[in-house]
Design a protein around this motif. Structure first.
Motif, short mmCIF file in Angstrom:
data_model
loop_
_atom_site.label_atom_id
_atom_site.label_comp_id
_atom_site.label_asym_id
_atom_site.label_seq_id
_atom_site.Cartn_x
_atom_site.Cartn_y
_atom_site.Cartn_z
N VAL A 138 0.83 -1.22 0.00
CA VAL A 138 0.00 0.00 0.00
C VAL A 138 0.86 1.27 0.00
CG1 VAL A 138 -1.87 -1.18 1.19
CG2 VAL A 138 -0.13 0.02 2.53
N TYR A 139 2.17 1.09 -0.06
CA TYR A 139 3.07 2.25 0.05
C TYR A 139 3.58 2.74 -1.30
CZ TYR A 139 3.03 0.36 4.77
OH TYR A 139 2.62 -0.13 5.98
N ARG A 140 3.98 1.83 -2.15
CA ARG A 140 4.54 2.25 -3.44
C ARG A 140 3.41 2.68 -4.37
NH1 ARG A 140 5.91 -0.44 -8.29
NH2 ARG A 140 5.34 -2.48 -7.39
N PRO A 141 3.53 3.86 -4.97
CA PRO A 141 2.48 4.33 -5.90
C PRO A 141 2.26 3.34 -7.04
CG PRO A 141 4.00 6.10 -5.36
CD PRO A 141 4.58 4.85 -4.79
N ALA A 142 1.02 3.01 -7.30
CA ALA A 142 0.61 2.15 -8.42
C ALA A 142 1.04 0.69 -8.27
CB ALA A 142 1.12 2.70 -9.74
N ALA A 143 1.54 0.29 -7.11
CA ALA A 143 1.94 -1.12 -6.92
C ALA A 143 0.74 -2.04 -7.07
CB ALA A 143 2.60 -1.31 -5.56
N ILE A 144 -0.39 -1.64 -6.46
CA ILE A 144 -1.60 -2.46 -6.54
C ILE A 144 -2.11 -2.52 -7.98
CG2 ILE A 144 -4.00 -2.65 -5.78
CD1 ILE A 144 -3.13 -1.38 -3.13
N ASP A 145 -2.11 -1.36 -8.64
CA ASP A 145 -2.55 -1.31 -10.04
C ASP A 145 -1.67 -2.18 -10.93
OD1 ASP A 145 -4.56 0.43 -9.36
OD2 ASP A 145 -3.43 2.23 -9.86
N GLN A 146 -0.37 -2.18 -10.64
CA GLN A 146 0.56 -3.00 -11.43
C GLN A 146 0.21 -4.48 -11.31
OE1 GLN A 146 4.65 -2.81 -10.16
NE2 GLN A 146 5.37 -4.22 -11.76
N PRO A 157 -6.74 -13.98 -10.82
CA PRO A 157 -7.41 -12.94 -10.03
C PRO A 157 -6.50 -12.32 -8.97
CG PRO A 157 -8.15 -15.12 -9.35
CD PRO A 157 -7.32 -15.32 -10.58
N VAL A 158 -6.78 -11.06 -8.63
CA VAL A 158 -6.02 -10.32 -7.62
C VAL A 158 -6.97 -9.83 -6.54
CG1 VAL A 158 -4.58 -8.29 -7.17
CG2 VAL A 158 -4.27 -9.58 -9.30
N PHE A 159 -6.61 -10.07 -5.27
CA PHE A 159 -7.41 -9.58 -4.15
C PHE A 159 -6.76 -8.32 -3.60
CE2 PHE A 159 -8.27 -9.22 0.39
CZ PHE A 159 -9.66 -9.27 0.39
N SER A 160 -7.57 -7.26 -3.42
CA SER A 160 -7.06 -5.99 -2.93
C SER A 160 -8.13 -5.28 -2.14
CB SER A 160 -6.60 -5.12 -4.11
OG SER A 160 -6.45 -3.78 -3.73
N LEU A 161 -7.72 -4.51 -1.12
CA LEU A 161 -8.63 -3.66 -0.36
C LEU A 161 -8.28 -2.19 -0.51
CD1 LEU A 161 -8.95 -5.70 2.99
CD2 LEU A 161 -10.54 -5.65 1.04
N GLY A 162 -7.47 -1.87 -1.52
CA GLY A 162 -7.08 -0.48 -1.73
C GLY A 162 -5.83 -0.11 -0.95
N SER A 163 -5.42 1.15 -1.12
CA SER A 163 -4.16 1.61 -0.52
C SER A 163 -4.32 2.16 0.89
CB SER A 163 -3.52 2.68 -1.41
OG SER A 163 -4.41 3.77 -1.59
N ASP A 164 -5.56 2.23 1.41
CA ASP A 164 -5.78 2.76 2.76
C ASP A 164 -5.92 1.67 3.82
OD1 ASP A 164 -5.77 5.38 1.81
OD2 ASP A 164 -7.90 5.30 1.29
N ALA A 165 -5.95 0.41 3.40
CA ALA A 165 -6.16 -0.69 4.35
C ALA A 165 -4.84 -1.12 4.99
CB ALA A 165 -6.82 -1.86 3.63
N PRO A 167 -1.99 -3.66 5.67
CA PRO A 167 -1.44 -4.80 4.92
C PRO A 167 -1.69 -6.15 5.60
CG PRO A 167 0.13 -3.00 4.94
CD PRO A 167 -0.99 -2.61 5.87
N VAL A 168 -1.62 -6.19 6.92
CA VAL A 168 -1.84 -7.45 7.63
C VAL A 168 -3.28 -7.92 7.43
CG1 VAL A 168 -1.80 -8.60 9.87
CG2 VAL A 168 -0.07 -6.86 9.34
N GLU A 169 -4.22 -6.98 7.47
CA GLU A 169 -5.63 -7.33 7.29
C GLU A 169 -5.90 -7.75 5.85
OE1 GLU A 169 -9.56 -8.05 8.34
OE2 GLU A 169 -7.74 -7.82 9.53
N ILE A 170 -5.24 -7.09 4.90
CA ILE A 170 -5.40 -7.47 3.49
C ILE A 170 -4.95 -8.91 3.29
CG2 ILE A 170 -4.69 -7.01 1.10
CD1 ILE A 170 -4.19 -4.09 1.94
N ALA A 171 -3.79 -9.24 3.88
CA ALA A 171 -3.25 -10.60 3.74
C ALA A 171 -4.19 -11.62 4.36
CB ALA A 171 -1.87 -10.67 4.40
N ALA A 191 5.14 -5.27 0.64
CA ALA A 191 5.82 -4.02 0.32
C ALA A 191 7.33 -4.17 0.49
CB ALA A 191 5.31 -2.91 1.22
N GLY A 192 8.06 -3.49 -0.35
CA GLY A 192 9.52 -3.45 -0.23
C GLY A 192 9.97 -2.09 0.27
N ARG A 193 11.22 -1.99 0.64
CA ARG A 193 11.80 -0.71 1.06
C ARG A 193 13.11 -0.51 0.30
NH1 ARG A 193 7.58 -1.15 3.29
NH2 ARG A 193 6.98 -0.52 5.40
N LEU A 194 13.60 0.70 0.33
CA LEU A 194 14.88 0.95 -0.32
C LEU A 194 16.03 0.36 0.48
CD1 LEU A 194 14.35 4.64 -1.53
CD2 LEU A 194 14.24 2.54 -2.87
#
Length: 486
Positions: A138-146, A157-165, A167-171, A191-194
């Protein structure tokens, strides 16, 4: 990949050519070259030290088989050690007794994690395992859209609850959705980090504790060299991973990651990414990778890639056409497109034993010639494709095709002439006439022989020929049949 390492290792074999046996004195120069090759390939220093020690111990105690040169025996020892360093055997993806199997994907940002998630889903779908991908980044822009876009591309199929949810609950809800829909495998893209930080590790740990995955795969960029192994070890110590996926092995990777990850981290490499396309994911087999590193090709992977694209019934019909000289330009065009679906010409050629010596310029020339052939065939009428003899007897048809494809009439004439020679050759083979000499197909006399006389690829020495006399006889027999220096 591994071109520079392969070249360096070949310099090591040359140190032993002309020797009558392996000894403590004559392997030191060869070992020095091997050590330099591995260090330049960015292999972890401790792995290099252990590798050289293992090779030296085995080489000193090795008896040279009759008819096998010491340099060929040394190659076999290095091959065995490479396989051992990379993990001996392929470690397949786990499959739970009760569905769904949960796979957790982890890694730093920029390693190709989201793409690797889709690649893995497609790989499993080819194995007739249904999948659901869960988007928790939910952190990287357009990651869910990608991930959603990739899911549509591969029909997963892809399961998603949007970028405001959370991550633990989404999983958690993703697993419930997968269980409700009866899918075989749920793949969670995290999500990844730098860089590695407490926040990243904490979130990943919470997701893992919640979903209890059967596999935790770390996606690692192979371009980072030996640092890839250190990264894998850090994740393994803090989170606990069951395997790694190496990405970007088709780039300028020097191979250090593939040789270091298992030894340093203890986690097996399960898959490798060998291209940007979503189909470009392969199970990791240490023995096949060792063959590629030593320039021996990878026939098994090549066959598997072909099996994915080729229909058995079509292949039998094509074989019958070839042997009865009814193979036409329509069939040839189908084969060209099949070849393109399998990947780049360079990637395919280098899986063939002995072909690793082709330069990039030669491979580019081959790619160009194939494109020229395709353009000229596309400019033919349906009738002309089915009856190549029409073109041989009609200059006006050849001129029209040349104008339509943007090439010269001489290019079209050469394509037709070479095609007729090839059909004639196939017919002679079907009648037991042997091969009277391969014509230079695709213009420019073909790609040429990558191995000049006296400079043979090393692999056959220890794989096939165990008797020096029989090897010379086979070489003479091939020349009599028209193989030349191949």
């Amino acid at each position: 990949m591994f071109d520079a390492l392969s070249d360096r290792l070949e310099a090591a074999w040359k140190k032993l050519r002309g020797q009558d046996k392996i000894s403590q004195s004559n392997i030191q120069d060869a070992l020095r070259e091997v050590r330099r090759a591995l260090l330049e390939a960015d292999v972890n220093l401790q792995v290099v030290k252990d590798f050289i020690t293992g090779v030296e111990e085995k080489a000193q105690g090795a008896e040279v088989t009759a008819g096998v040169r010491p340099d060929q025996q040394f190659i076999k020892i290095v091959y065995d050690e490479l396989v051992q360093v990379m993990g001996d055997v392929n470690v397949p993806l786990a499959q739970a007794e009760k569905s769904p199997t949960v796979v957790l994907m982890a890694g730093l940002q920029g390693t190709g994690k989201t793409t690797a998630t889709a690649k893995l889903a497609l790989h499993l779908r080819k194995l007739e395992r249904s999948c659901l991908m869960v988007a928790t980044d939910v952190y990287r822009p357009a990651a869910i859209d990608q991930l959603i876009t990739l899911g549509k591309q591969i029909d997963v199929p892809v399961f998603s609850l949007g970028s405001d949810a959370d991550p633990v609950e989404i999983a958690r809800q993703g697993i419930e959705r997968g269980r409700a829909e009866g899918v075989d495998t749920v793949i969670i893209d995290t999500a990844g980090r730098l860089q590695i930080d407490e926040e990243m590790m904490g979130e990943l740990a919470r997701i893992k504790e919640t979903v209890q995955p059967h596999e935790t795969l770390l996606v690692v960029d192979s371009m980072t060299g030996q640092e890839a192994a250190n990264l894998t070890r850090t994740f393994h110590d803090q989170i606990g991973i069951t395997g790694a996926i190496l990405t970007k092995l088709d780039g300028d990777s020097r191979g250090g990651a593939a040789l270091s990850v298992r030894q340093i981290s203890g986690a097996p490499i399960k898959f490798v990414g060998v291209g940007e396309k979503v189909e470009a994911l392969q199970p990791f087999y240490p023995e096949r990778m060792a063959s590629r590193i030593l320039g021996m090709g990878d026939v098994l992977t090549l066959v598997e890639k072909a099996q994915e694209e080729i229909d058995l019934a079509d292949a039998e019909k094509m074989q019958e056409k070839m042997l009865s000289a009814k193979f036409d330009f329509t069939d040839f065009l189908k084969q060209l497109r099949l070849l393109k679906n399998m990947g780049s010409l360079g990637g395919i050629i280098k899986m063939i034993p002995g072909m690793n010596k082709l330069s990039d310029d030669q491979l580019k020339q081959g790619e160009t010639q194939l494109k020229r052939c395709e353009a000229m065939i596309n400019s033919m009428t349906k009738h002309e494709r089915h009856d190549p003899d029409l073109l041989a007897s009609s200059p006006s048809r050849r001129r029209r095709i040349a104008g339509g494809s943007g090439y010269r009439e001489a290019d079209v004439s050469k394509l037709v002439a070479d095609f007729q020679k090839m059909r004639s050759l196939m017919q002679q083979m079907s009648q037991g006439g042997g091969i009277p000499g391969m014509p230079g197909m695709f213009g420019g006399g073909g790609m040429g022989n990558p191995y000049p006389a006296g400079n043979r690829p090393p692999a056959p020495g220890w794989r096939g020929y165990t008797d020096a006399g029989s090897a010379k006889k086979k070489k003479k027999d091939k020349k009599k049949k028209g193989f030349g220096n191949l």
